[in-house]
Scaffold this motif. Structure first.
Motif, PDB file in Angstrom:
ATOM      1  N   VAL A 153      -8.707  21.785  -9.126  1.00  0.00           N
ATOM      2  CA  VAL A 153      -9.146  20.330  -9.081  1.00  0.00           C
ATOM      3  C   VAL A 153      -7.736  19.491  -9.480  1.00  0.00           C
ATOM      4  O   VAL A 153      -7.446  18.538  -8.677  1.00  0.00           O
ATOM      5  CB  VAL A 153     -10.216  19.875 -10.259  1.00  0.00           C
ATOM      6  CG1 VAL A 153     -10.402  18.506 -10.249  1.00  0.00           C
ATOM      7  CG2 VAL A 153     -11.332  20.635  -9.838  1.00  0.00           C
ATOM      8  N   ARG A 154      -7.019  19.912 -10.507  1.00  0.00           N
ATOM      9  CA  ARG A 154      -5.749  19.382 -10.821  1.00  0.00           C
ATOM     10  C   ARG A 154      -4.803  19.314  -9.615  1.00  0.00           C
ATOM     11  O   ARG A 154      -3.956  18.334  -9.160  1.00  0.00           O
ATOM     12  CB  ARG A 154      -4.958  20.148 -11.931  1.00  0.00           C
ATOM     13  CG  ARG A 154      -5.557  19.714 -13.386  1.00  0.00           C
ATOM     14  CD  ARG A 154      -4.810  20.087 -14.577  1.00  0.00           C
ATOM     15  NE  ARG A 154      -5.890  20.025 -15.471  1.00  0.00           N
ATOM     16  CZ  ARG A 154      -5.963  18.734 -16.431  1.00  0.00           C
ATOM     17  NH1 ARG A 154      -5.380  17.718 -15.935  1.00  0.00           N
ATOM     18  NH2 ARG A 154      -6.797  18.719 -17.353  1.00  0.00           N
ATOM     19  N   ALA A 155      -4.717  20.442  -8.583  1.00  0.00           N
ATOM     20  CA  ALA A 155      -3.951  20.681  -7.566  1.00  0.00           C
ATOM     21  C   ALA A 155      -4.366  19.596  -6.524  1.00  0.00           C
ATOM     22  O   ALA A 155      -3.754  18.914  -5.880  1.00  0.00           O
ATOM     23  CB  ALA A 155      -3.974  21.920  -6.970  1.00  0.00           C
ATOM     24  N   ILE A 156      -5.791  19.315  -6.414  1.00  0.00           N
ATOM     25  CA  ILE A 156      -6.275  18.661  -5.485  1.00  0.00           C
ATOM     26  C   ILE A 156      -6.127  17.110  -5.556  1.00  0.00           C
ATOM     27  O   ILE A 156      -5.728  16.302  -4.926  1.00  0.00           O
ATOM     28  CB  ILE A 156      -8.037  18.700  -5.343  1.00  0.00           C
ATOM     29  CG1 ILE A 156      -8.448  19.919  -4.777  1.00  0.00           C
ATOM     30  CG2 ILE A 156      -8.477  17.458  -4.745  1.00  0.00           C
ATOM     31  CD1 ILE A 156      -9.647  20.372  -5.042  1.00  0.00           C
ATOM     32  N   VAL A 157      -5.828  16.794  -7.058  1.00  0.00           N
ATOM     33  CA  VAL A 157      -5.748  15.269  -7.491  1.00  0.00           C
ATOM     34  C   VAL A 157      -4.356  15.254  -7.393  1.00  0.00           C
ATOM     35  O   VAL A 157      -3.703  14.225  -6.615  1.00  0.00           O
ATOM     36  CB  VAL A 157      -5.868  15.284  -8.829  1.00  0.00           C
ATOM     37  CG1 VAL A 157      -5.529  13.909  -9.250  1.00  0.00           C
ATOM     38  CG2 VAL A 157      -7.376  15.249  -9.037  1.00  0.00           C
ATOM     39  N   ALA A 158      -3.439  16.179  -7.542  1.00  0.00           N
ATOM     40  CA  ALA A 158      -1.878  16.184  -7.376  1.00  0.00           C
ATOM     41  C   ALA A 158      -1.333  16.049  -5.902  1.00  0.00           C
ATOM     42  O   ALA A 158      -0.459  15.209  -5.632  1.00  0.00           O
ATOM     43  CB  ALA A 158      -1.019  17.134  -7.914  1.00  0.00           C
ATOM     44  N   THR A 159      -2.225  16.299  -4.895  1.00  0.00           N
ATOM     45  CA  THR A 159      -1.812  16.378  -3.447  1.00  0.00           C
ATOM     46  C   THR A 159      -2.817  15.365  -2.817  1.00  0.00           C
ATOM     47  O   THR A 159      -2.665  15.104  -1.615  1.00  0.00           O
ATOM     48  CB  THR A 159      -2.169  17.519  -2.796  1.00  0.00           C
ATOM     49  OG1 THR A 159      -3.437  18.230  -3.161  1.00  0.00           O
ATOM     50  CG2 THR A 159      -1.325  18.607  -3.022  1.00  0.00           C
ATOM     51  N   GLY A 160      -3.254  14.486  -3.710  1.00  0.00           N
ATOM     52  CA  GLY A 160      -3.918  13.057  -3.152  1.00  0.00           C
ATOM     53  C   GLY A 160      -5.247  13.292  -2.753  1.00  0.00           C
ATOM     54  O   GLY A 160      -5.912  12.247  -2.217  1.00  0.00           O
ATOM     55  N   GLY A 161      -6.064  14.351  -3.219  1.00  0.00           N
ATOM     56  CA  GLY A 161      -7.445  14.327  -3.100  1.00  0.00           C
ATOM     57  C   GLY A 161      -8.190  13.455  -3.915  1.00  0.00           C
ATOM     58  O   GLY A 161      -7.932  13.131  -5.256  1.00  0.00           O
ATOM     59  N   ARG A 162      -9.207  12.628  -3.384  1.00  0.00           N
ATOM     60  CA  ARG A 162      -9.782  11.637  -4.067  1.00  0.00           C
ATOM     61  C   ARG A 162     -11.440  11.764  -4.503  1.00  0.00           C
ATOM     62  O   ARG A 162     -11.898  11.255  -5.338  1.00  0.00           O
ATOM     63  CB  ARG A 162      -9.894  10.319  -3.248  1.00  0.00           C
ATOM     64  CG  ARG A 162      -8.417   9.702  -2.984  1.00  0.00           C
ATOM     65  CD  ARG A 162      -7.672   9.439  -4.207  1.00  0.00           C
ATOM     66  NE  ARG A 162      -8.255   8.361  -4.997  1.00  0.00           N
ATOM     67  CZ  ARG A 162      -8.170   6.793  -4.550  1.00  0.00           C
ATOM     68  NH1 ARG A 162      -7.260   6.687  -3.575  1.00  0.00           N
ATOM     69  NH2 ARG A 162      -8.784   5.960  -5.296  1.00  0.00           N
ATOM     70  N   ALA A 163     -11.951  12.714  -3.716  1.00  0.00           N
ATOM     71  CA  ALA A 163     -13.195  12.996  -3.731  1.00  0.00           C
ATOM     72  C   ALA A 163     -13.659  14.813  -3.930  1.00  0.00           C
ATOM     73  O   ALA A 163     -13.026  15.183  -2.784  1.00  0.00           O
ATOM     74  CB  ALA A 163     -14.113  12.520  -2.667  1.00  0.00           C
TER      75      ALA A 163
END
Lengths: 472, 220
Positions: free
Chosen positions: A201-211
């Motif tokens: 989840v942290r990697a998703i946030v770090a690469t611009g994931g919003r949902a």
């Protein structure tokens, strides 16, 4: 560096430069898996088309290259709506692959492949290996009477036998519900560890994931709108309210979990998913935060909440940590909610029915209830911020029929902020022989009532001497 | 060769390789380690989830120092006391019974089973019927019989039933506890790898036979 190999059989969006991982396209990867270019070992992510995948063959090929198939996330290329979504999905999967802790023989469950390839159909090929939960008996508190996992298991694979939990791997469907219901984190599944999930989840946030959308690993179809990043778990029935809220603390703007019914999964844990979604919404509402961030993606694409959340947001007892982090982000110190399934709760004791025997404190797996002797007083106190609402204290209470103890699922921030509080106290006569506590006064009064009149000598003995000194 | 026959030969080979590891070290071991991976790969090693543990064990076997092995084996399996003691006997690992004859009863039960399948331990055999080497060798032999039955088109059920009994009633009950302890006390990486491989394979084989039993279409 983590490597990503993608099946090149169908059109895959151009991922563009600056990915942070190496990408290789392999033709016919799903139908005849061959990983010629892949060296031995190291984290790997494989992008596949599930409807065409020969999973036993792919697993064999991974083993041939020194890789553990349970530690290689399979990304569904058909679920990615566009290139941006696929980039973020792959970034999350690579973080999860890096955080894989390795598997043990006990973690492996064999299944017949749900879809037989032509080769397997002709040759009656090998079974598929999936990660199954494994119970660490050293950490398990079944000896104290805990049977939370046994009650939660939808397949009846966990049984409580003589003070220990027995796991029948043959009956287990590897859904992972026991992993998230265990109050002490004694059940582990290497394919979905709290650390790996948080890293993803942290990697998703770090690469611009919003949902973020939790989806079943074996989902036959995942219909997600653009922007939703799938996070595969063994079964979405294992997703708790805390898991739904944790990504919000990390920096995601919206979270959901797809119920089994929506994805063609045979486990049918939709009711559990609905409970978790409702609880997560109720928690957000109680904290004055927008509850529409759970289950839907707001049309105006709001900014993520600004939280300074701690680590360990997906482990045992993390619901409290997540709620505390969200309350801090919302600058809220009061309020609360009644919940249906979340692992937060509070305990109430009725003094007129309780005998202060302290069985509740002895059986509490997380130490939320504690008993101690203060001179001639026995004290039972309670920390609401630690309670996981497992109901163990209720089950072991000998006076449950009289309504001595009650567990309510939910939280009140005022109680949490007040810290540990005294729930029950009672005077204890001391032994005239050795000076040790005899028994709580309420318990002795209950015994006297049960004995009836004319038992003065026995009553005198029972109330003046401890169990060790009565025979002297 | 059918998948079922190949699987049985694979299982027979692995059981024999594991039994050899627990037995007194001999000159052939290193050669077995060298050829083992290729032989097993031909039999579909990588189709099985136990492959990593088996491969690691065979890699260790290639460079085994026989003297070192014997020293370590004596301290763990033969001396019977001390910090490295790890008796390779089922009777030492089954739940402690108040009956002082429990070990003898267990051994008699196993001896009776061996006799029923046409085997008997001779006086020259220094191992008791509950020794790990004996049980693994018997499993290997039963797999060998099943493989023969595959090729002669005779239904392999009797042999499979015997394997299931030995696995469910004995090997899968004590081998996990024994090998976990062995992993902790072994000084030699080879024995650590052997312990992991044996535990992995016994757990895997039991799961596999259960799966095959549950799906009659997979009987030969």
């Amino acid at each position: 560096m983590t490597r990503v190999i993608l099946c090149a059989d169908h059109t895959t969006p151009d991922l563009g430069p600056g990915l942070g991982f190496e990408v290789e396209f392999v033709p016919r990867l799903c139908t005849t898996p061959r990983l010629f270019g892949v060296g031995r070992g190291g984290p790997l992510v494989v992008g596949v088309h599930p409807s065409e995948l020969d999973l036993p063959m792919l697993q064999a090929e991974l083993r041939r290259h020194g890789l553990d198939p349970l530690g290689v996330p399979l990304v569904d290329l058909t679920a990615a709506a566009d290139a941006a979504t696929l980039r973020v999905t792959l970034a999350g999967a690579t973080a999860r692959a890096r955080a894989f802790p390795g598997s043990q023989p006990e973690h492996i469950k064999l299944l017949r492949p749900r879809r037989l390839s032509r080769r397997a159909f002709l040759a009656l090929g090998s079974p598929v290996a999936v990660a199954a939960p494994w119970l660490d008996h050293d950490r398990c508190v079944a000896g104290r009477g805990c049977r939370t996992c046994v009650d939660a298991c939808p397949a009846g694979a966990l049984r409580w036998v003589g003070g220990a939990v027995d796991h029948d791997k043959g009956a287990c469907v590897a859904c992972g519900i026991c992993v998230t219901t265990c109050p002490v984190g004694a059940i582990e599944n290497p394919a979905v560890t709290p650390t790996a999930l948080e890293a993803q989840v942290r990697a998703i946030v770090a690469t611009g994931g919003r949902a973020v959308a939790f989806v079943c690993r074996d989902a036959e179809r995942v219909d997600l709108e653009p922007g939703w990043i799938p996070v595969a778990v063994p079964c979405t029935g294992m997703v708790t309210a805390g898991w739904l809220l944790a990504p919000l603390v990390i920096g995601v703007a919206a979270v959901t979990a797809l119920p089994c019914e929506a994805t063609g999964c045979p486990l049918s844990n939709g009711a559990r998913v609905a409970t978790a979604l409702n609880d997560a919404r109720a928690i957000l509402k109680a904290l004055g935060l927008p509850s529409e961030r759970i289950g839907t993606r707001p049309a105006d694409d709001p900014e993520p909440l600004s939280c300074t959340g701690p680590e360990g947001l997906f482990g045992a007892g993390s619901d409290q940590r997540v709620i505390a982090a969200l309350a801090e982000a919302a600058s809220v110190t009061s309020g609360g909610a009644s919940l249906a399934g979340a692992a937060v709760g509070s305990v109430a004791i009725r003094a007129d029915a309780c005998t202060a025997c302290a069985r509740c404190a002895q059986s509490c797996p997380v130490g939320a209830l504690q008993a101690r002797q203060e001179g001639v007083t026995i004290v039972i106190d309670f920390d609401p911020a630690s309670c996981v609402a497992c109901g163990q204290c209720e089950r072991t209470c000998p006076e449950l029929g009289a309504g001595a103890i009650e567990v309510a699922r939910g939280f009140q921030l005022e109680d949490w902020n007040a810290g540990r509080r005294r729930l029950r106290e009672d005077q204890t006569p001391m032994c005239v022989m050795c000076g040790a506590p005899v028994a709580p006064g309420a318990m002795l009064r209950r015994i006297v009532e049960a004995l009836g009149p004319g038992q003065d000598a026995l009553v005198s003995l029972l109330s003046s001497r401890c169990t060790r000194c009565r025979g002297r | 060769v059918s998948w079922a026959a190949r699987l049985t030969v694979f299982r027979q080979t692995v059981y024999r390789a594991l039994a050899a590891g627990f037995d007194r070290p001999h000159e052939r071991l290193r050669a077995d380690g060298r050829s083992g991976i290729d032989v097993l790969a031909d039999l579909g090693l990588y189709e099985h989830s136990v492959a990593p543990w088996i491969v690691e064990y065979l890699h260790q076997l290639r460079s085994a120092d026989l003297m070192e092995m014997e020293e370590c084996r004596m301290a763990m399996f033969e001396v019977g006391s001390g910090t490295h003691a790890c008796p390779p006997l089922e009777s030492a690992w089954r739940a402690r019974s108040s009956d002082p004859n429990a070990a003898a009863i267990l051994q008699a039960e196993l001896e009776g089973f061996y006799r029923r399948i046409g085997l008997s331990l001779t006086r020259q055999d220094t191992y008791t019927p509950d020794h790990v080497v004996v049980q693994l060798e018997v499993m290997s032999l039963l797999c060998g019989r099943e493989a023969t039955q595959h090729t002669t088109a005779v239904r392999a059920a009797p042999s499979r039933d015997h394997q299931l009994w030995l696995l469910k009633e004995h090997l899968s009950i004590w081998i996990p506890a024994f090998t976990r302890h062995l992993e902790r006390v072994a000084d030699l990486p080879l024995y650590v790898a052997l312990a992991r491989a044996a535990r992995a394979f016994v757990i895997y084989d039991r799961d596999l036979l259960d799966l095959l039993e549950a799906d009659p279409s997979h009987h030969p």
